[in-house]
Scaffold this active site. Structure first.
Site, PDB file in Angstrom:
ATOM      1  N   PHE A 295       0.836  -1.208   0.000  1.00  0.00           N
ATOM      2  CA  PHE A 295       0.000   0.000   0.000  1.00  0.00           C
ATOM      3  C   PHE A 295       0.862   1.247   0.000  1.00  0.00           C
ATOM      4  O   PHE A 295       2.000   1.256   0.462  1.00  0.00           O
ATOM      5  CB  PHE A 295      -0.992   0.007   1.168  1.00  0.00           C
ATOM      6  N   GLY A 296       0.283   2.308  -0.558  1.00  0.00           N
ATOM      7  CA  GLY A 296       0.950   3.611  -0.530  1.00  0.00           C
ATOM      8  C   GLY A 296      -0.041   4.651  -0.055  1.00  0.00           C
ATOM      9  O   GLY A 296      -1.018   4.329   0.625  1.00  0.00           O
TER      10      GLY A 296
ATOM     11  N   CYS B  27      -1.242   8.636   3.917  1.00  0.00           N
ATOM     12  CA  CYS B  27      -1.735   8.517   5.297  1.00  0.00           C
ATOM     13  C   CYS B  27      -1.514   7.194   6.017  1.00  0.00           C
ATOM     14  O   CYS B  27      -1.240   7.208   7.224  1.00  0.00           O
ATOM     15  CB  CYS B  27      -3.202   8.876   5.335  1.00  0.00           C
TER      16      CYS B  27
HETATM   17  N1  NAI Z   1      -5.048  12.941   1.516  1.00  0.00           N
HETATM   18  C1  NAI Z   1      -6.052  12.230   1.986  1.00  0.00           C
HETATM   19  O1  NAI Z   1      -6.645  11.428   1.277  1.00  0.00           O
HETATM   20  C2  NAI Z   1      -6.498  12.379   3.391  1.00  0.00           C
HETATM   21  C3  NAI Z   1      -5.792  13.178   4.282  1.00  0.00           C
HETATM   22  N2  NAI Z   1      -6.247  13.318   5.575  1.00  0.00           N
HETATM   23  C4  NAI Z   1      -5.562  14.211   6.501  1.00  0.00           C
HETATM   24  O2  NAI Z   1      -5.907  15.550   6.156  1.00  0.00           O
HETATM   25  C5  NAI Z   1      -4.805  16.435   6.404  1.00  0.00           C
HETATM   26  C6  NAI Z   1      -4.482  17.197   5.136  1.00  0.00           C
HETATM   27  O3  NAI Z   1      -4.068  16.269   4.172  1.00  0.00           O
HETATM   28  P1  NAI Z   1      -3.907  16.699   2.645  1.00  0.00           P
HETATM   29  O4  NAI Z   1      -5.052  17.554   2.245  1.00  0.00           O
HETATM   30  O5  NAI Z   1      -3.651  15.458   1.901  1.00  0.00           O
HETATM   31  O6  NAI Z   1      -2.587  17.601   2.733  1.00  0.00           O
HETATM   32  P2  NAI Z   1      -2.010  18.562   1.609  1.00  0.00           P
HETATM   33  O7  NAI Z   1      -0.555  18.612   1.828  1.00  0.00           O
HETATM   34  O8  NAI Z   1      -2.528  18.183   0.271  1.00  0.00           O
HETATM   35  O9  NAI Z   1      -2.662  19.986   1.952  1.00  0.00           O
HETATM   36  C7  NAI Z   1      -2.386  20.691   3.096  1.00  0.00           C
HETATM   37  C8  NAI Z   1      -2.376  22.166   2.735  1.00  0.00           C
HETATM   38  O10 NAI Z   1      -2.285  22.931   3.924  1.00  0.00           O
HETATM   39  C9  NAI Z   1      -1.542  24.111   3.628  1.00  0.00           C
HETATM   40  N3  NAI Z   1      -1.049  24.711   4.865  1.00  0.00           N
HETATM   41  C10 NAI Z   1      -0.128  24.225   5.730  1.00  0.00           C
HETATM   42  N4  NAI Z   1       0.014  25.062   6.762  1.00  0.00           N
HETATM   43  C11 NAI Z   1      -0.826  26.097   6.561  1.00  0.00           C
HETATM   44  C12 NAI Z   1      -1.129  27.263   7.302  1.00  0.00           C
HETATM   45  N5  NAI Z   1      -0.544  27.520   8.464  1.00  0.00           N
HETATM   46  N6  NAI Z   1      -2.030  28.128   6.797  1.00  0.00           N
HETATM   47  C13 NAI Z   1      -2.646  27.871   5.619  1.00  0.00           C
HETATM   48  N7  NAI Z   1      -2.402  26.748   4.875  1.00  0.00           N
HETATM   49  C14 NAI Z   1      -1.509  25.883   5.345  1.00  0.00           C
HETATM   50  C15 NAI Z   1      -0.434  23.618   2.717  1.00  0.00           C
HETATM   51  O11 NAI Z   1       0.110  24.674   1.972  1.00  0.00           O
HETATM   52  C16 NAI Z   1      -1.199  22.595   1.861  1.00  0.00           C
HETATM   53  O12 NAI Z   1      -1.685  23.163   0.662  1.00  0.00           O
HETATM   54  C17 NAI Z   1      -3.673  15.547   6.911  1.00  0.00           C
HETATM   55  O13 NAI Z   1      -3.696  15.558   8.308  1.00  0.00           O
HETATM   56  C18 NAI Z   1      -4.058  14.165   6.424  1.00  0.00           C
HETATM   57  O14 NAI Z   1      -3.569  13.152   7.267  1.00  0.00           O
HETATM   58  C19 NAI Z   1      -7.378  12.701   6.006  1.00  0.00           C
HETATM   59  C20 NAI Z   1      -8.111  11.913   5.162  1.00  0.00           C
HETATM   60  C21 NAI Z   1      -7.733  11.689   3.782  1.00  0.00           C
HETATM   61  O1  UGA Z   2      -6.636   9.061   5.905  1.00  0.00           O
HETATM   62  C1  UGA Z   2      -6.513   8.949   4.716  1.00  0.00           C
HETATM   63  O2  UGA Z   2      -5.691   9.553   4.036  1.00  0.00           O
HETATM   64  C2  UGA Z   2      -7.354   7.999   3.948  1.00  0.00           C
HETATM   65  O3  UGA Z   2      -6.529   6.812   3.750  1.00  0.00           O
HETATM   66  C3  UGA Z   2      -7.131   5.813   2.958  1.00  0.00           C
HETATM   67  O4  UGA Z   2      -7.445   6.332   1.681  1.00  0.00           O
HETATM   68  P1  UGA Z   2      -6.351   6.443   0.507  1.00  0.00           P
HETATM   69  O5  UGA Z   2      -4.996   6.265   1.070  1.00  0.00           O
HETATM   70  O6  UGA Z   2      -6.662   7.671  -0.223  1.00  0.00           O
HETATM   71  O7  UGA Z   2      -6.687   5.234  -0.470  1.00  0.00           O
HETATM   72  P2  UGA Z   2      -7.040   3.695  -0.222  1.00  0.00           P
HETATM   73  O8  UGA Z   2      -8.087   3.316  -1.163  1.00  0.00           O
HETATM   74  O9  UGA Z   2      -7.281   3.387   1.184  1.00  0.00           O
HETATM   75  O10 UGA Z   2      -5.704   2.975  -0.686  1.00  0.00           O
HETATM   76  C4  UGA Z   2      -4.515   3.071   0.049  1.00  0.00           C
HETATM   77  C5  UGA Z   2      -3.483   2.143  -0.538  1.00  0.00           C
HETATM   78  O11 UGA Z   2      -3.831   0.787  -0.260  1.00  0.00           O
HETATM   79  C6  UGA Z   2      -3.825   0.038  -1.474  1.00  0.00           C
HETATM   80  N1  UGA Z   2      -4.846  -1.026  -1.362  1.00  0.00           N
HETATM   81  C7  UGA Z   2      -6.111  -0.721  -1.034  1.00  0.00           C
HETATM   82  C8  UGA Z   2      -7.044  -1.710  -0.892  1.00  0.00           C
HETATM   83  C9  UGA Z   2      -6.683  -3.038  -1.088  1.00  0.00           C
HETATM   84  O12 UGA Z   2      -7.498  -3.987  -0.968  1.00  0.00           O
HETATM   85  N2  UGA Z   2      -5.403  -3.306  -1.412  1.00  0.00           N
HETATM   86  C10 UGA Z   2      -4.463  -2.323  -1.542  1.00  0.00           C
HETATM   87  O13 UGA Z   2      -3.286  -2.618  -1.828  1.00  0.00           O
HETATM   88  C11 UGA Z   2      -4.141   1.074  -2.542  1.00  0.00           C
HETATM   89  O14 UGA Z   2      -3.757   0.645  -3.810  1.00  0.00           O
HETATM   90  C12 UGA Z   2      -3.342   2.257  -2.046  1.00  0.00           C
HETATM   91  O15 UGA Z   2      -1.997   2.136  -2.417  1.00  0.00           O
HETATM   92  C13 UGA Z   2      -8.438   5.378   3.610  1.00  0.00           C
HETATM   93  O16 UGA Z   2      -9.064   4.419   2.757  1.00  0.00           O
HETATM   94  C14 UGA Z   2      -9.362   6.558   3.826  1.00  0.00           C
HETATM   95  O17 UGA Z   2     -10.532   6.141   4.525  1.00  0.00           O
HETATM   96  C15 UGA Z   2      -8.635   7.612   4.643  1.00  0.00           C
HETATM   97  O18 UGA Z   2      -9.453   8.751   4.798  1.00  0.00           O
END
Ligand code: NAI
Ligand code: UGA
EC number: 1.1.1.22
Length: 608
Positions: free
Chosen positions: A404-405, A408
């Site tokens: 997985f990648g 998060c």
């Molecule tokens: N990427 C995902 O699929 C998911 C991420 N999360 C969580 O959500 C949070 C955000 O993740 P992403 O959106 O992926 O990060 P991201 O790196 O894509 O975006 C974060 C943004 O916050 C901005 N930022 C940082 N410090 C700041 C400040 N002081 N004021 C204004 N802007 C600021 C950065 O410039 C950046 O554009 C993380 O904690 C992550 O673990 C939760 C669920 C899914």
């Molecule tokens: O906190 C987060 O960032 C998010 O992390 C994951 O979401 P995401 O990493 O975007 O995508 P996933 O679909 O979970 O896949 C993660 C990795 O696991 C791999 N994967 C997923 C499912 C599976 O059966 N096998 C597998 O190898 C995917 O290819 C990928 O590399 C969680 O699924 C979200 O619920 C959560 O909000």
């Protein structure tokens, strides 16, 4: 004599130390001494003197309750709440020494803030009970899509998404959004300029908002205490301090970022320690909620439109519950109320880490079984299906892969490991750490299989890598397994040709360049080529490595594969790290096929 100055309440003439020492009070006529609610400081002096005075004086709630710091500019008045029962070490400014030795500290006879955050003396402005304006700090993968969907579903709410990165904001305001996510363009197109705005004017958006999502990045720390494990919370803290310093009215603050358990307590301390007063002298207040995001990249819009659940954690107080209800009301514009689950703050924070850990654990579990499958002739898809038919196990998230990648899973589990270690729970830490170790093993086992199959050397051989994103339908490469594999192939001195439909050339080059290694970017340019199609990537290659499960790889026809086969060196190998191609079809074309979790007897006899 106590060197500190004390002014008993509102009169500068009654100068007496708390211990009764006679004092002269020079500060009140000094224009640099701020007045707060018309009061003069109870204590005034350099930090060290205030500290020693606080040690020697017994506090009483009547005389002093808030602390002001005004280091360089008199206007910088930061009055944190002070409870009479506070131990000196809990005094936020003093214990964290936000003040320098030379800074002047004033202890003000202001409001006494009790444990629930309400004031027993000054009037306190409650947080809004209905949300009309939202600010989201952080225009990233989460903040952007999440708040765009809120804007879509709540046309009566003004949503402003802000970021410190002007390039990102410019992209959100352009036709090419900074995040590729199916369905996102349409949502943004409908709302942008109506009730959805992207801006770098963070202060204005904070001031206008009833509710603020903090959706900034929380990466793994790369230095200092907890390096490699703990979450780096400095973006969260910076955002919180910014809110505290510019807010002019009470607000609901929502943790959207994934954070360690009890982060809300730190945010609360910062906010309360720095909260100020409205123009009419009312103390502003904050309620902190935890509302973790569960969207997955590639399906973000679908997940946001129809979430399995919305989790809202709050303090178990009347004000905490009221704030949670205000946020719940926002979601109820499109989410069934039965799917909105309200919990305590700490449960909500921990649930996010736990959910990601449990999901990743399933992948590591099935990937560990894929190694057994390959060694025995079992088929991991059949095993996963057989197990998933048990309703207690369920069929989802059991797809074996190269590993997985994503941004998060690894970071959140490392965070959980760190949290467990900090709590003295080393067995618990070891247990979850194993999920990461198994993932590393899956990637390296796959990479070694490629090299051993290609007659133990890939030096100067062309290897085609199909897919570089960490999963399909996203351009995100963070922690992508493809990066680990390509770095491994680079060390083996292969020539690598990469094709991904959504990841940019710059991003790939950046991901493959070792930071701090002299001339590595030139070396990458020589060793790595980016192709514009699957067929171009595979031409003259000795092996095809499928790293991402893009539909166009899965849907390639026998004819497409036949064309690819004819353009490659022979024997031509396919290593399917995602289990998406039909091995029988590929073998009929002429390929030697290795699919993760498929035993050699089933796929191809070459390893028998
Ligand atoms: N990427 C995902 O699929 C998911 C991420 N999360 C969580 O959500 C949070 C955000 O993740 P992403 O959106 O992926 O990060 P991201 O790196 O894509 O975006 C974060 C943004 O916050 C901005 N930022 C940082 N410090 C700041 C400040 N002081 N004021 C204004 N802007 C600021 C950065 O410039 C950046 O554009 C993380 O904690 C992550 O673990 C939760 C669920 C899914
Ligand atoms: O906190 C987060 O960032 C998010 O992390 C994951 O979401 P995401 O990493 O975007 O995508 P996933 O679909 O979970 O896949 C993660 C990795 O696991 C791999 N994967 C997923 C499912 C599976 O059966 N096998 C597998 O190898 C995917 O290819 C990928 O590399 C969680 O699924 C979200 O619920 C959560 O909000």
């Amino acid at each position: 004599m106590c060197p500190l100055l004390f002014c008993s309440s509102r009169s500068a003439s009654q100068l007496v130390c708390l211990r009764g020492c006679p004092l002269k009070f020079a500060g009140t006529s000094d224009p640099s001494v701020p007045r707060h609610h018309g009061s003069h400081p109870a204590f005034l002096g350099p930090l060290s003197l205030v500290q020693s005075a606080l040690k020697c004086c017994s506090f009483s709630s009547e005389c002093c309750s808030a602390l002001c710091l005004f280091p360089s500019r008199p206007s910088l008045v930061i009055p944190p709440p002070f409870r009479p029962d506070h131990h000196l070490n809990e005094f936020p400014l003093l214990s964290r020494s936000a003040a320098g030795a030379q800074d002047i500290i004033a202890v003000m006879p202001a409001a006494v803030i009790n444990l629930n955050g309400s004031s027993s003396h000054s009037p306190v402005q409650s947080v809004p009970s209905h949300v009309r304006s939202i600010c989201c700090i952080g225009a990233g993968y989460v903040g952007g899509p999440t708040c765009s969907v809120i804007a879509l579903k709540c046309p009566h709410i003004k949503v402003t998404i802000v970021d410190v990165n002007p390039v990102r904001i410019a992209a959100w305001n352009s036709d090419v959004l900074p995040v590729f996510e199916p369905g996102l363009d349409a949502v943004v197109r409908e709302c942008r300029g109506r009730n959805l705005f992207f801006s770098t004017d963070i202060d204005k958006a904070i001031q206008e908002a009833d509710l603020i999502f903090v959706s900034v990045n929380t990466p793994t720390k790369t230095s200092g205490v907890g390096k490699g494990f703990a979450a780096d919370l400095h973006y969260v803290e910076a955002s919180t301090r910014r809110i505290a310093s510019v807010a002019t009215s009470s607000k609901i603050i929502v943790e959207k970022s994934t954070v360690p358990c009890r982060t809300a307590a730190s945010m609360r301390t910062i906010l309360e320690s720095n909260s100020s007063y409205t123009a009419d002298g009312t103390l502003i207040s904050f309620q902190i909620l935890s509302n973790p995001e569960f969207l997955a990249e590639g399906t973000a819009i679908r997940d946001l439109m129809a979430p399995d659940r919305v989790l809202i954690g709050s303090l178990d107080t009347q004000q905490g519950k009221a704030a949670a209800n205000a946020l719940s009301e926002v979601y109820q514009n499109w989410v069934d109320p039965t799917k909105i689950y309200q919990t305590g703050l700490w449960s909500s924070e921990l649930s996010k880490l736990a959910a990601n850990a449990l999901l990743a654990q399933r992948i590591s579990s099935i990937n560990s079984l894929s190694a057994i499958c390959e060694a025995t002739g079992a088929d991991v898809d059949e095993v996963a299906h057989a197990c998933g038919l048990d309703a207690r196990i369920g069929p989802k998230f059991l797809k074996a892969s190269v590993g997985f990648g994503g941004s998060c899973f690894q970071k959140d589990i490392l965070n959980l490991v760190y949290l467990s270690e900090s709590l003295g729970l080393s067995e618990v830490a070891d247990y979850w750490h194993q999920v990461i170790k198994m993932n590393e093993y899956s990637k390296s086992r796959f990479a070694r299989k490629v090299v051993s199959t290609l007659f133990n050397t890939i030096t100067m051989k062309k290897i085609a890598v199909l897919g570089f994103a960490f999963k399909k339908d996203t351009g995100d490469t963070r922690e992508s397994a493809a990066i680990t594999l390509c770095k491994y192939f680079r060390q083996e001195r292969a020539q690598i040709s990469i094709y991904d439909p959504k990841v940019t050339t710059n991003q790939i080059m950046l991901d493959l360049t070792e930071p701090g290694v002299l001339d590595d970017s030139q070396a990458v340019q020589q060793q790595v080529k980016i192709a514009t199609s699957m067929k171009e990537a595979c031409e003259d290659a000795e092996a095809v490595i499928i790293c991402t499960e893009w539909d166009e790889f899965r849907d390639a026809t026998a004819q497409d594969w036949d064309e690819i086969y004819r353009s490659m060196k022979k024997p031509a190998f396919v290593f399917d790290g995602r289990g998406i191609v039909d091995a029988k079809v590929l073998r009929s074309v002429g390929f030697k096929v290795h699919a993760v979790g498929k035993g050699p007897l089933i796929v191809d006899p070459i390893w028998a």
